[in-house]
Scaffold this motif. Structure first.
Motif, PDB file in Angstrom:
ATOM      1  N   THR A 226      36.168  47.565  54.592  1.00 37.57           N
ATOM      2  CA  THR A 226      35.168  46.561  54.163  1.00 37.57           C
ATOM      3  C   THR A 226      34.114  46.487  55.267  1.00 37.57           C
ATOM      4  O   THR A 226      34.307  47.059  56.355  1.00 37.57           O
ATOM      5  CB  THR A 226      35.821  45.179  53.998  1.00 37.57           C
ATOM      6  OG1 THR A 226      36.399  44.804  55.260  1.00 37.57           O
ATOM      7  CG2 THR A 226      36.920  45.185  52.947  1.00 37.57           C
ATOM      8  N   VAL A 232      38.449  41.092  51.670  1.00 31.07           N
ATOM      9  CA  VAL A 232      37.411  40.375  50.918  1.00 31.07           C
ATOM     10  C   VAL A 232      38.013  39.764  49.647  1.00 31.07           C
ATOM     11  O   VAL A 232      38.768  40.410  48.936  1.00 31.07           O
ATOM     12  CB  VAL A 232      36.271  41.373  50.573  1.00 31.07           C
ATOM     13  CG1 VAL A 232      35.316  40.783  49.554  1.00 31.07           C
ATOM     14  CG2 VAL A 232      35.530  41.775  51.843  1.00 31.07           C
ATOM     15  N   ARG A 233      37.642  38.486  49.387  1.00 29.31           N
ATOM     16  CA  ARG A 233      38.137  37.779  48.208  1.00 29.31           C
ATOM     17  C   ARG A 233      36.996  37.010  47.544  1.00 29.31           C
ATOM     18  O   ARG A 233      35.988  36.689  48.185  1.00 29.31           O
ATOM     19  CB  ARG A 233      39.224  36.752  48.585  1.00 29.31           C
ATOM     20  CG  ARG A 233      40.500  37.356  49.142  1.00 29.31           C
ATOM     21  CD  ARG A 233      41.299  38.080  48.058  1.00 29.31           C
ATOM     22  NE  ARG A 233      42.561  38.616  48.569  1.00 29.31           N
ATOM     23  CZ  ARG A 233      42.698  39.809  49.149  1.00 29.31           C
ATOM     24  NH1 ARG A 233      41.654  40.596  49.309  1.00 29.31           N
ATOM     25  NH2 ARG A 233      43.884  40.221  49.557  1.00 29.31           N
ATOM     26  N   GLY A 268      32.240  38.640  46.750  1.00 32.87           N
ATOM     27  CA  GLY A 268      33.342  38.591  47.704  1.00 32.87           C
ATOM     28  C   GLY A 268      32.886  38.086  49.061  1.00 32.87           C
ATOM     29  O   GLY A 268      31.735  38.260  49.455  1.00 32.87           O
ATOM     30  N   SER A 270      34.407  37.988  53.188  1.00 32.19           N
ATOM     31  CA  SER A 270      35.468  38.474  54.078  1.00 32.19           C
ATOM     32  C   SER A 270      36.101  37.284  54.802  1.00 32.19           C
ATOM     33  O   SER A 270      35.537  36.177  54.824  1.00 32.19           O
ATOM     34  CB  SER A 270      34.889  39.454  55.091  1.00 32.19           C
ATOM     35  OG  SER A 270      34.095  38.737  56.028  1.00 32.19           O
ATOM     36  N   ALA A 300      40.159  44.398  48.825  1.00 29.45           N
ATOM     37  CA  ALA A 300      39.041  43.645  48.250  1.00 29.45           C
ATOM     38  C   ALA A 300      39.333  43.270  46.813  1.00 29.45           C
ATOM     39  O   ALA A 300      39.890  44.068  46.052  1.00 29.45           O
ATOM     40  CB  ALA A 300      37.766  44.482  48.315  1.00 29.45           C
TER      41      ALA A 300
END
Ligand code: NAD
Ligand code: UD1
Length: 342
Positions: A226, A232-233, A268, A270, A300
């Protein structure tokens, strides 16, 4: 006009309590049903302050058919929003039987009681965990479903069961909502997330570091592919999620059908970006240490929320800074509200 009663299983929990507020605001009458295995009964008093005395509350377990039958006989429920369940991914790997029992058996018992009572509208709490790790985000609802842990598999099984019940005409109108990463709290600071023991999830842990309850945050890996190396969400405000349930319910009023929607912001963030936003919102410094990756984590995950936008008229309204600000507001209220941390 008489208010429609909506049975909200798991209504005392984090998402359930916010959903009860959104339902009441939209003119429905929530009937909160919970066994309080992962919630503090004091939430009822605070919810009543937000909603008023129309809130109905019953204690019980979704695996108890006799209790559910009695509820449906006593209250003319228009629909069910089914949130009761267990949700810790790591725990599900260690205790799969508990996860299948509470999530899958519990849903089956609920569905049986609904069938007997002729209640045919359902909104179900599913999860982004049904997608697994083979798909590249943003996830569309039609993407490969390949959950990598018992928690995700339990959610996928329930989605399939309710689809089958729709095709058998047992359910008339049903929506599975795949939540991404809910954070934040009601802007009043009256309700929010109260995790049991050491928090598993990022925001509850971060909040306790900011409050001085824990010394530092452990970041699970900074060697992901990432931009900054941390995972990442798709973080979404719990009130936006709650509003998604209201729109889902309205969909069941408008037409028959069976739908699945992602509820995420479609972007997304982080772990480092979340820490930064939280520091700005709270004015607190967050010490952290990077440790190894957490088993079972994907690099991710974020949603393609187009379907919910187009077919439910839903979109997220809060940005990451507001979510962090509301989480912090809630954390600052916790002690004065005498909320029990189990
Ligand atoms: P939560 O633990 O705060 O709420 C769940 C509620 O269900 C709790 O109040 C608990 O006491 C109750 N409950 C558990 N087992 C029960 C049983 N057998 N009978 C009756 N009540 C029972 O969790 P939450 O974050 O509000 O999640 C709600 C739902 O959303 C869950 O089904 C979860 O899997 C799903 N979900 C949550 C997230 C998340 O990150 N929070 C993400 C995706 C999906
Ligand atoms: C997962 C599931 C979600 C489920 C939720 C409930 C996926 C894709 N998502 O969310 O569906 O409902 O659990 O538990 O499977 N992190 C740290 N330090 C911490 C805590 C977390 O660095 O102390 C990191 C994690 O590695 C992750 C991110 O923060 O990258 C978010 O973690 P978390 O809040 O636990 O949620 P998910 O695991 O994404």
């Amino acid at each position: 006009m008489q208010q429609k009663i909506i049975l909200v299983t798991g209504g005392a929990g984090y998402i359930g309590s916010h959903t009860c507020v959104a339902l009441a605001q939209a003119g429905y009458r929530p009937l909160l049903f919970d066994n309080f295995s992962n919630s503090d009964p004091s939430v009822i008093e605070r919810l009543t302050q937000l909603i008023g005395p129309s809130l109905l509350v019953l204690r019980g377990d979704i695996r108890d058919l006799a209790t559910l039958k009695e509820i449906f006989q006593t209250y003319p429920c228009y629909a069910v929003i089914h949130l009761a369940g267990v949700k810790a991914v790591g725990e599900s790997v260690a205790k799969p039987l508990d996860y299948y029992d509470i999530n899958v058996t519990g849903s089956l018992v609920l569905l049986k009681a609904m069938k007997q009572a002729g209640v045919s509208r359902l909104v179900f709490s599913s999860s982004a965990a049904v997608y697994g790790e083979k798909t590249i985000p943003p996830f569309q609802e039609q993407a490969l479903l390949d959950p990598i842990n018992p928690y995700g598999r339990s959610k996928l099984m329930i989605e399939k069961i309710i689809n089958d019940l729709y095709h058998a005409n047992t359910l008339q109108s049903v929506l599975s909502l795949r939540y991404f990463n809910p954070i934040g709290a009601h802007p009043s600071g009256f309700i929010g997330e109260t995790p049991t023991g050491t928090p598993n999830n990022l925001l509850p842990y971060l909040m306790q570091v900011a409050a001085g309850i824990r010394k530092k945050l452990f970041i699970f890996g900074n060697d992901y592919p990432t931009a900054d190396g941390t995972a990442v969400r798709d973080y979404i405000h719990v009130m936006d999620l709650a509003q998604g349930h209201v729109l889902a319910l309205q969909k069941t009023e408008q037409r028959e059908g069976c739908w699945t929607f992602n509820l995420g912001r479609g972007r997304g963030s982080s772990v480092l970006e979340v820490i930064d936003a939280f520091e700005q919102a709270s004015g607190q410094n967050i010490p952290y240490e990077v440790i190894q990756r957490r088993p079972g984590d994907v690099a991710a995950s974020w949603a393609d929320p187009t379907a919910a936008q187009q077919q439910l008229g839903w979109s997220a309204t809060y940005n990451l800074e507001m979510m962090c600000a509301h989480s912090w507001h809630w954390q600052c209220h916790l002690d004065s509200l005498k909320v029990q941390r189990k």
